[in-house]
Design a protein around this motif. Structure first.
Motif, PDB file in Angstrom:
ATOM      1  N   HIS A  12      -9.764  -7.446   8.858  1.00 37.82           N
ATOM      2  CA  HIS A  12      -9.017  -7.996   8.939  1.00 37.82           C
ATOM      3  C   HIS A  12      -8.564  -9.330  10.715  1.00 37.82           C
ATOM      4  O   HIS A  12      -7.966  -9.283  10.686  1.00 37.82           O
ATOM      5  CB  HIS A  12      -7.697  -7.902   9.543  1.00 37.82           C
ATOM      6  CG  HIS A  12      -7.648  -6.994   7.376  1.00 37.82           C
ATOM      7  ND1 HIS A  12      -6.874  -8.136   7.054  1.00 37.82           N
ATOM      8  CD2 HIS A  12      -7.872  -6.086   7.009  1.00 37.82           C
ATOM      9  CE1 HIS A  12      -7.311  -7.193   5.478  1.00 37.82           C
ATOM     10  NE2 HIS A  12      -7.873  -6.510   5.944  1.00 37.82           N
ATOM     11  N   VAL A  65     -11.756  -1.574   8.741  1.00 38.79           N
ATOM     12  CA  VAL A  65     -10.752  -2.625   8.325  1.00 38.79           C
ATOM     13  C   VAL A  65     -10.185  -3.802   9.424  1.00 38.79           C
ATOM     14  O   VAL A  65      -9.984  -5.220   9.339  1.00 38.79           O
ATOM     15  CB  VAL A  65      -9.008  -1.482   7.936  1.00 38.79           C
ATOM     16  CG1 VAL A  65      -8.339  -2.294   7.936  1.00 38.79           C
ATOM     17  CG2 VAL A  65     -10.020  -0.777   6.998  1.00 38.79           C
ATOM     18  N   ARG A  69      -3.423   6.154   7.356  1.00 40.28           N
ATOM     19  CA  ARG A  69      -3.075   5.111   6.293  1.00 40.28           C
ATOM     20  C   ARG A  69      -3.126   4.151   7.492  1.00 40.28           C
ATOM     21  O   ARG A  69      -2.314   4.108   8.528  1.00 40.28           O
ATOM     22  CB  ARG A  69      -1.832   4.572   5.828  1.00 40.28           C
ATOM     23  CG  ARG A  69      -1.514   3.782   5.150  1.00 40.28           C
ATOM     24  CD  ARG A  69       0.425   3.934   4.624  1.00 40.28           C
ATOM     25  NE  ARG A  69       0.531   2.852   3.418  1.00 40.28           N
ATOM     26  CZ  ARG A  69       2.451   2.786   3.202  1.00 40.28           C
ATOM     27  NH1 ARG A  69       3.111   3.109   3.855  1.00 40.28           N
ATOM     28  NH2 ARG A  69       1.982   1.437   3.159  1.00 40.28           N
ATOM     29  N   ARG A  90      -1.334   0.004   8.394  1.00 38.12           N
ATOM     30  CA  ARG A  90      -0.897  -0.392   7.443  1.00 38.12           C
ATOM     31  C   ARG A  90      -0.540  -2.299   8.816  1.00 38.12           C
ATOM     32  O   ARG A  90      -0.430  -2.256   9.753  1.00 38.12           O
ATOM     33  CB  ARG A  90       0.672  -0.601   7.483  1.00 38.12           C
ATOM     34  CG  ARG A  90       1.166  -1.397   6.882  1.00 38.12           C
ATOM     35  CD  ARG A  90       2.828  -0.801   5.555  1.00 38.12           C
ATOM     36  NE  ARG A  90       3.556   0.027   6.913  1.00 38.12           N
ATOM     37  CZ  ARG A  90       4.751  -0.969   7.241  1.00 38.12           C
ATOM     38  NH1 ARG A  90       5.043  -1.832   6.710  1.00 38.12           N
ATOM     39  NH2 ARG A  90       5.509   0.201   8.078  1.00 38.12           N
ATOM     40  N   VAL A 129      -0.320 -12.027   9.570  1.00 39.80           N
ATOM     41  CA  VAL A 129      -0.371 -11.560   7.875  1.00 39.80           C
ATOM     42  C   VAL A 129       0.289 -11.825   6.917  1.00 39.80           C
ATOM     43  O   VAL A 129       1.356 -11.644   6.821  1.00 39.80           O
ATOM     44  CB  VAL A 129       0.711  -9.916   8.348  1.00 39.80           C
ATOM     45  CG1 VAL A 129      -0.157  -9.008   7.443  1.00 39.80           C
ATOM     46  CG2 VAL A 129       0.414  -9.224   9.738  1.00 39.80           C
ATOM     47  N   ASP A 130      -0.289 -12.078   5.738  1.00 35.16           N
ATOM     48  CA  ASP A 130      -0.220 -13.249   5.111  1.00 35.16           C
ATOM     49  C   ASP A 130      -1.378 -13.036   3.574  1.00 35.16           C
ATOM     50  O   ASP A 130      -2.354 -13.821   4.461  1.00 35.16           O
ATOM     51  CB  ASP A 130       0.110 -14.736   5.133  1.00 35.16           C
ATOM     52  CG  ASP A 130       0.517 -15.244   3.788  1.00 35.16           C
ATOM     53  OD1 ASP A 130       0.945 -14.176   3.044  1.00 35.16           O
ATOM     54  OD2 ASP A 130       0.005 -16.521   4.311  1.00 35.16           O
ATOM     55  N   PRO A 131      -1.483 -11.937   3.046  1.00 39.07           N
ATOM     56  CA  PRO A 131      -0.456 -11.063   2.539  1.00 39.07           C
ATOM     57  C   PRO A 131      -0.449 -10.237   3.225  1.00 39.07           C
ATOM     58  O   PRO A 131      -1.923  -9.560   3.891  1.00 39.07           O
ATOM     59  CB  PRO A 131      -0.334 -11.074   1.221  1.00 39.07           C
ATOM     60  CG  PRO A 131      -1.677 -11.133   0.619  1.00 39.07           C
ATOM     61  CD  PRO A 131      -2.688 -12.168   1.873  1.00 39.07           C
ATOM     62  N   PRO A 132       0.931  -8.809   3.660  1.00 34.25           N
ATOM     63  CA  PRO A 132       0.607  -8.001   3.901  1.00 34.25           C
ATOM     64  C   PRO A 132      -0.420  -7.267   3.753  1.00 34.25           C
ATOM     65  O   PRO A 132      -0.248  -7.171   2.272  1.00 34.25           O
ATOM     66  CB  PRO A 132       1.935  -7.300   4.218  1.00 34.25           C
ATOM     67  CG  PRO A 132       3.319  -8.467   3.968  1.00 34.25           C
ATOM     68  CD  PRO A 132       2.549  -9.222   2.823  1.00 34.25           C
ATOM     69  N   TRP A 133      -0.858  -6.274   4.294  1.00 32.10           N
ATOM     70  CA  TRP A 133      -1.955  -4.985   3.664  1.00 32.10           C
ATOM     71  C   TRP A 133      -1.977  -4.129   4.243  1.00 32.10           C
ATOM     72  O   TRP A 133      -1.162  -3.551   5.388  1.00 32.10           O
ATOM     73  CB  TRP A 133      -3.501  -5.301   4.303  1.00 32.10           C
ATOM     74  CG  TRP A 133      -3.669  -6.181   5.213  1.00 32.10           C
ATOM     75  CD1 TRP A 133      -4.130  -7.714   6.305  1.00 32.10           C
ATOM     76  CD2 TRP A 133      -3.901  -5.213   6.581  1.00 32.10           C
ATOM     77  NE1 TRP A 133      -4.155  -7.222   7.449  1.00 32.10           N
ATOM     78  CE2 TRP A 133      -4.192  -5.855   8.003  1.00 32.10           C
ATOM     79  CE3 TRP A 133      -4.462  -3.763   6.676  1.00 32.10           C
ATOM     80  CZ2 TRP A 133      -4.457  -4.975   9.146  1.00 32.10           C
ATOM     81  CZ3 TRP A 133      -4.687  -3.171   7.924  1.00 32.10           C
ATOM     82  CH2 TRP A 133      -4.853  -3.418   8.370  1.00 32.10           C
ATOM     83  N   SER A 134      -2.594  -2.934   3.282  1.00 30.96           N
ATOM     84  CA  SER A 134      -2.399  -1.005   3.626  1.00 30.96           C
ATOM     85  C   SER A 134      -3.521  -0.933   3.180  1.00 30.96           C
ATOM     86  O   SER A 134      -3.840  -1.295   2.311  1.00 30.96           O
ATOM     87  CB  SER A 134      -1.150  -0.756   3.387  1.00 30.96           C
ATOM     88  OG  SER A 134      -1.148  -0.709   2.165  1.00 30.96           O
ATOM     89  N   TYR A 135      -4.212   0.366   3.691  1.00 27.61           N
ATOM     90  CA  TYR A 135      -5.002   0.814   3.219  1.00 27.61           C
ATOM     91  C   TYR A 135      -4.946   2.432   3.201  1.00 27.61           C
ATOM     92  O   TYR A 135      -4.134   2.787   4.655  1.00 27.61           O
ATOM     93  CB  TYR A 135      -6.421   0.765   3.814  1.00 27.61           C
ATOM     94  CG  TYR A 135      -6.999  -0.467   3.926  1.00 27.61           C
ATOM     95  CD1 TYR A 135      -7.819  -0.988   2.888  1.00 27.61           C
ATOM     96  CD2 TYR A 135      -6.290  -1.887   4.887  1.00 27.61           C
ATOM     97  CE1 TYR A 135      -8.350  -2.590   2.869  1.00 27.61           C
ATOM     98  CE2 TYR A 135      -7.444  -2.550   4.659  1.00 27.61           C
ATOM     99  CZ  TYR A 135      -7.901  -3.212   4.016  1.00 27.61           C
ATOM    100  OH  TYR A 135      -8.803  -4.351   3.474  1.00 27.61           O
TER     101      TYR A 135
END
Length: 135
Positions: free
Chosen positions: A35, A31, A66, A68, A4-10
């Motif tokens: 990823h 999603v 959400r 993440r 996870v680089d960069p971290p993501w969230s939706y």
């Protein structure tokens, strides 16, 4: 495993509409596929479906999904809703009552706890968020 680089969230805001949980599940699959986490889809979809159904059935207002990324290819799934009441046994880790075999409902949160490696609840002004991690 992907890193996870960069971290993501939706975050997907959902109206109180019977079509909303399906839209959220389609979004989750998209999603995770994007990823490189497609292997999480079956478990993540089950966890999300149960949390979304709980929000839809037990609240009258909008809710949100959400997603993440967390370390080591793990996913945190959270569902926010407008009801501040925490389902019994979810946030405190106490055993959940499993309904009898002939019951037609009541299995959602035990399923979440069985499929997730961790779970909890965040109490918020104007509601709560139930979350679970898988991966």
């Amino acid at each position: 495993m992907p890193t996870v680089d960069p971290p993501w969230s939706y975050v997907l805001q959902l109206p109180h509409d019977p079509r909303a949980p399906r839209i959220a599940r389609v979004t989750l699959r998209t999603v995770l596929g994007t990823h490189g986490l497609a292997e999480l889809v079956p478990t993540a979809e089950l966890v999300a479906a149960e949390l979304l159904a709980n929000a839809h059935v037990h609240t009258a207002g909008p809710y949100a999904l959400r997603l993440r990324a967390v370390e080591d290819g793990r996913l945190r799934i959270g569902v926010w809703d407008t009801d501040p009441r925490v389902p019994p046994g979810f946030g405190d880790g106490a055993p959940l009552d499993v309904p009898p075999d002939e019951a037609e409902n009541g299995r959602g949160l035990p399923l979440v706890r069985a499929c997730a490696s961790s779970w909890s609840v965040g109490e918020l002004t104007g509601g709560k968020v139930l979350w679970a991690e898988c991966g």
